[in-house]
Structures are given as C-alpha cells and as structure tokens.
Write a protein that holds these residues in place. Structure first.
Motif, PDB file in Angstrom:
ATOM      1  N   LYS A   1     -12.312  13.658  34.455  1.00 11.57           N
ATOM      2  CA  LYS A   1     -12.418  13.061  35.780  1.00 11.57           C
ATOM      3  C   LYS A   1     -11.103  12.362  36.123  1.00 11.57           C
ATOM      4  N   GLY A   2     -10.636  12.558  37.341  1.00 16.37           N
ATOM      5  CA  GLY A   2      -9.415  11.869  37.760  1.00 16.37           C
ATOM      6  C   GLY A   2      -8.172  12.715  37.533  1.00 16.37           C
ATOM      7  N   GLU A   3      -7.053  12.039  37.357  1.00 19.66           N
ATOM      8  CA  GLU A   3      -5.753  12.702  37.276  1.00 19.66           C
ATOM      9  C   GLU A   3      -5.455  13.229  35.877  1.00 19.66           C
ATOM     10  N   SER A   4      -4.541  14.217  35.848  1.00 18.04           N
ATOM     11  CA  SER A   4      -3.988  14.730  34.597  1.00 18.04           C
ATOM     12  C   SER A   4      -2.470  14.701  34.721  1.00 18.04           C
ATOM     13  N   ASP A   5      -1.795  14.426  33.620  1.00 17.61           N
ATOM     14  CA  ASP A   5      -0.335  14.342  33.623  1.00 17.61           C
ATOM     15  C   ASP A   5       0.265  15.567  32.962  1.00 17.61           C
ATOM     16  N   LEU A   6       1.255  16.171  33.649  1.00 21.21           N
ATOM     17  CA  LEU A   6       2.030  17.276  33.076  1.00 21.21           C
ATOM     18  C   LEU A   6       3.291  16.706  32.453  1.00 21.21           C
ATOM     19  N   ILE A   7       3.525  17.000  31.166  1.00 20.51           N
ATOM     20  CA  ILE A   7       4.731  16.539  30.496  1.00 20.51           C
ATOM     21  C   ILE A   7       5.349  17.689  29.706  1.00 20.51           C
ATOM     22  N   GLU A   8       6.617  17.520  29.366  1.00 22.75           N
ATOM     23  CA  GLU A   8       7.318  18.496  28.532  1.00 22.75           C
ATOM     24  C   GLU A   8       7.903  17.777  27.321  1.00 22.75           C
ATOM     25  N   ARG A   9       7.641  18.320  26.130  1.00 20.76           N
ATOM     26  CA  ARG A   9       8.206  17.777  24.903  1.00 20.76           C
ATOM     27  C   ARG A   9       8.878  18.907  24.135  1.00 20.76           C
ATOM     28  N   ASP A  10      10.185  18.823  24.017  1.00 23.67           N
ATOM     29  CA  ASP A  10      10.950  19.811  23.258  1.00 23.67           C
ATOM     30  C   ASP A  10      10.639  21.235  23.701  1.00 23.67           C
ATOM     31  N   GLY A  11      10.570  21.429  25.015  1.00 25.82           N
ATOM     32  CA  GLY A  11      10.339  22.763  25.561  1.00 25.82           C
ATOM     33  C   GLY A  11       8.894  23.207  25.577  1.00 25.82           C
ATOM     34  N   VAL A  12       7.976  22.347  25.131  1.00 29.01           N
ATOM     35  CA  VAL A  12       6.542  22.676  25.132  1.00 29.01           C
ATOM     36  C   VAL A  12       5.853  21.820  26.188  1.00 29.01           C
ATOM     37  N   PHE A  13       4.989  22.438  26.976  1.00 33.55           N
ATOM     38  CA  PHE A  13       4.312  21.745  28.067  1.00 33.55           C
ATOM     39  C   PHE A  13       2.897  21.335  27.647  1.00 33.55           C
ATOM     40  N   TYR A  14       2.518  20.129  28.072  1.00 38.94           N
ATOM     41  CA  TYR A  14       1.191  19.598  27.770  1.00 38.94           C
ATOM     42  C   TYR A  14       0.566  19.029  29.036  1.00 38.94           C
ATOM     43  N   LEU A  15      -0.755  19.050  29.070  1.00 35.21           N
ATOM     44  CA  LEU A  15      -1.514  18.347  30.101  1.00 35.21           C
ATOM     45  C   LEU A  15      -2.310  17.248  29.410  1.00 35.21           C
ATOM     46  N   ILE A  16      -2.129  16.008  29.886  1.00 36.29           N
ATOM     47  CA  ILE A  16      -2.869  14.871  29.369  1.00 36.29           C
ATOM     48  C   ILE A  16      -3.950  14.544  30.399  1.00 36.29           C
ATOM     49  N   ALA A  17      -5.187  14.892  30.078  1.00 34.76           N
ATOM     50  CA  ALA A  17      -6.291  14.764  31.031  1.00 34.76           C
ATOM     51  C   ALA A  17      -7.107  13.509  30.761  1.00 34.76           C
ATOM     52  N   THR A  18      -7.509  12.835  31.832  1.00 35.21           N
ATOM     53  CA  THR A  18      -8.324  11.627  31.724  1.00 35.21           C
ATOM     54  C   THR A  18      -9.807  12.009  31.720  1.00 35.21           C
ATOM     55  N   CYS A  19     -10.536  11.447  30.755  1.00 31.97           N
ATOM     56  CA  CYS A  19     -11.979  11.694  30.654  1.00 31.97           C
ATOM     57  C   CYS A  19     -12.721  10.368  30.752  1.00 31.97           C
ATOM     58  N   GLU A  20     -13.768  10.333  31.566  1.00 24.87           N
ATOM     59  CA  GLU A  20     -14.618   9.151  31.706  1.00 24.87           C
ATOM     60  C   GLU A  20     -15.851   9.337  30.823  1.00 24.87           C
ATOM     61  N   VAL A  21     -15.837   8.697  29.662  1.00 24.81           N
ATOM     62  CA  VAL A  21     -16.922   8.846  28.684  1.00 24.81           C
ATOM     63  C   VAL A  21     -17.850   7.640  28.768  1.00 24.81           C
ATOM     64  N   ASP A  22     -19.137   7.914  28.771  1.00 21.59           N
ATOM     65  CA  ASP A  22     -20.124   6.826  28.830  1.00 21.59           C
ATOM     66  C   ASP A  22     -20.115   6.034  27.524  1.00 21.59           C
ATOM     67  N   GLU A  23     -20.172   4.715  27.654  1.00 22.02           N
ATOM     68  CA  GLU A  23     -20.258   3.860  26.479  1.00 22.02           C
ATOM     69  C   GLU A  23     -21.711   3.774  26.008  1.00 22.02           C
ATOM     70  N   ALA A  24     -21.893   3.767  24.695  1.00 19.83           N
ATOM     71  CA  ALA A  24     -23.244   3.611  24.144  1.00 19.83           C
ATOM     72  C   ALA A  24     -23.688   2.163  24.307  1.00 19.83           C
ATOM     73  N   GLU A  25     -24.978   1.954  24.451  1.00 22.77           N
ATOM     74  CA  GLU A  25     -25.525   0.608  24.574  1.00 22.77           C
ATOM     75  C   GLU A  25     -25.391  -0.116  23.237  1.00 22.77           C
ATOM     76  N   PRO A  26     -24.678  -1.256  23.199  1.00 20.04           N
ATOM     77  CA  PRO A  26     -24.501  -1.953  21.917  1.00 20.04           C
ATOM     78  C   PRO A  26     -25.822  -2.514  21.395  1.00 20.04           C
TER      79      PRO A  26
END
Length: 385
Positions: A158-183
C-alpha cells in the motif's frame, strides 16, 4: 505498521538503459529544484511547486513524477531542519552544521525516486511491473523476490514504492501496511541488555556474543585497507564488489537475534523490556580503539527489528531508562560503581552476590520494564466519590 519489502528488477538491456536514464533525469531535476528551494529559503511545497513545476514538465517529467520530485526535495529539507533542531549535526557554529546549511542538498544520480500507483503497477501472477520512465511507460519488467516477500506484497502492499539503483542493479522498495497483532497481558518481562562484547543478553539466559561479528568486521577492515593501498584496477573492482557486504552480514545477524528474542517471549507469554539507547554515541566515552566497534554496530537497527517483530507477534514491549543498570545488583538493589568489577564480572558490595555483568543488567532492565508496564496500566482518573 509499515514494513518495506525489497524486490530486484531484472530488466533487459533496453529497459535497464531507460530506467538508468530516468533515475539520472529525475535526480538532476531534484538537484535543480533543491537549488531553487535553497535560493528561496526553502518555501512550502505549494510555493516551491509554483517556482518549479512548469520547468520540470518542460524537462520531460510527467505530472506525477514532477510532483514526486518536488515533494522529495521538500522532505529532504524538512529532515535537514529536524536534524539541526535535534542537534544531530553538532552545535550552532560547528563545522559540520555550517557545511550542511551553506549549500543546497544534493541528490546522487542513483538516488531513490518515489512512485505511486499511477506511475507503477504490479502484475504479481507474472512477477512483472509496469513503470513510468522518461521514454514513456515500460511494461513487463520482470522482478524477483523471496516467497515470503511476494506473499506480503500481495496481501499488504500500500502506498508508494521507491526505485533505486545499486551497482547497476535496480530495486523497488515497496511499502506494506501490516496489521499489528493485539498485545496480550504479559506474564513477566524479558530484559534485553545490548552491548559491544555481547550484542544482546536476555534475562532468560540467551546470549548473542559479538565475538564472531567483531572478528569478521576486523577482517573486513584490514582487507579494505589493503585493497585501498594497492590502488590497482583489480583492487578497486574488488572493493566495489565488497560494498555493503559487511552491512548485509550485520543486518542478517540482527534479524536472527531479534527473531530469537521475540520467539522466546511469545512462547513464554512474556513481554520485552529494552533499554532506551537514544544518544548513546554521545553519552558513552571510550578509548580510541573502542570507538570503531561502538560506531560500527547498528544499535538502532537491532532495536528496530525487535520492535517490529514484537508488534507483528503481539508481544508487549516497553523501553526503560538504562541508567545504572550495570551498577545495580539485581538481587538486593544495591547501587555502586565498584560493583562492576570488569566487563564480564559483577560482584555486589552489599550482599556479595557474584554474577555475569550483562546478565545482571538484563535482570534489572526486566524489573524496570515490569514497573513501567504496571505504571502504564494504573488509572490516572480520580476515583468518583
């Protein structure tokens, strides 16, 4: 709770060329926007948009990409101001602080570029993405990731993802909204003492020694120095190959330690008590040979891993003041600087108990955690008559 998932893009030669050109274009544009923001004393995002949006469109950026570039620059200046206010860049007038304030913020050509769902779409069944570039929409870009990461992306992205390049390799860093368990209501607390000789010592008896990790770091430091001294093409190539290897190794170690602690707490229905480590690098005074170990180890990373794993499992977690936990006897409560005989030995001057210093501190942290938890449960509302 927000968690990021990383996927590796596997573009063909043409797609990789377009992605590289896109990152360079948007970051060149971000550097120009940064200069405008610096010249106008960092105006609000709306004002900055008035100064730069038309030019960004003229440079070939789409409407959403232009908005993201402006927001990225504005967020960078907001972070800079927050760091200055917090004193993270030194006192007023310090060399580091003057340097940060004297010029516009610069973005590397491979710096991350945020994408929202209008610029990026995922095809999880085919494991491909469709992504905006300066040459138009590029479709069917393959990606690879672990099975667990794929499940999390499908369920929680959910939400934005970031495109980055590291040493010629491309990655997508995706944001996930995970539900917290009830403590749950904890049956006692596990205290965790963090340190350099022992990365983590729990009051349950679990001990994660840093001997192997420190030995690995020392070996990497010597190897880097040797390669840097040679200055040959092959040495530079090997240095580049080893980039971030040490950080990945330490990160994996921290993940294992955090998972072990959280799993034990969940199994025993206990909570976790951590020491508040904010500003530890400024508080602790060490001899020069010890400073490398202190500044190399990622205190915040391990604590962050424990926090998010505890939230996902529903394990209660509290932070406590670490002051005098290493000088206080967990058996009788006697506080004396001389109780801590050396790094690993604790002998109480009051009751004579002999214990492992880190384990004694972890029991004190556990006791403080239980006190903090109970204090938080007490009602602050005056009783009705």
């Amino acid at each position: 709770m927000k968690i990021v998932a990383q996927v590796k893009l596997v573009p063909d030669a043409v797609q990789a060329s377009v992605l590289e050109r896109t990152l360079r274009t948007v970051n060149d544009a971000a550097n120009w926007v940064s200069e405008v923001a610096f010249e106008h004393d960092v105006p609000r995002e709306y004002e900055l948009r008035k100064h730069t949006y038309a030019e960004l469109k003229a440079r070939g950026l789409g409407a959403q990409a232009a908005q993201h570039v402006i927001k990225k620059v504005r967020d960078a200046y907001t972070t800079l101001k927050a760091n200055i206010r917090a004193g993270n860049l030194g006192k007023e007038g310090s060399k580091r602080r003057r340097k940060a304030q004297s010029k516009p913020i610069a973005f590397r050509p491979q710096a991350a570029q945020p994408y929202d769902d209008r610029c990026l779409s995922w095809q999880f069944d085919r494991r491909t993405v469709s992504i905006w570039t300066v040459d138009g929409r590029v479709k069917n870009v393959p990606f690879v990731c672990s099975a667990d990461a794929l499940k999390m992306l499908q369920a929680y992205r959910k939400g934005e993802s970031d495109l980055i390049e590291r040493d010629g390799v491309f990655y997508l860093i995706a944001t996930c909204e995970v539900d917290e368990a009830e403590p749950y209501e904890p049956d006692g607390f596990i205290g965790v003492d963090l340190g350099i000789v022992n990365i983590a010592t729990a009051s349950t008896g679990y001990e994660a020694a840093a001997r192997a990790l420190n030995r690995y770091r020392k070996r990497q430091l010597a190897l880097r120095a040797k390669l840097q001294k040679k200055r040959t093409k092959s040495a530079k190539r090997r240095l580049k190959e080893r980039t971030r290897r040490e950080a990945r190794h330490a990160k994996n170690t921290n993940h294992i330690i955090a998972k072990t602690i959280v799993t034990e707490a969940e199994r025993t229905s206990a909570g976790i008590s951590l020491e508040e480590l904010k500003g530890i690098r400024q508080r602790v005074r060490l001899r020069k040979p010890q400073r490398v170990a202190l500044h190399s180890w990622s205190f915040a990373q391990l604590a962050g891993f424990i926090v998010y794993k505890a939230k996902r499992a529903g394990v209660p977690l509290v932070f406590v003041d670490p002051a005098y936990t290493s000088q206080t006897c967990a058996a009788c409560g006697h506080v004396d600087k001389r109780n801590r005989v050396d790094q690993g030995l604790f002998i109480c001057r009051g009751c004579g108990v002999v214990a492992h210093a880190d384990r004694n501190a972890s029991h004190n942290i556990a006791t403080r955690g239980e006190s903090v938890w109970n204090a938080g449960r007490e009602s602050r509302v005056p009783a009705t008559s």
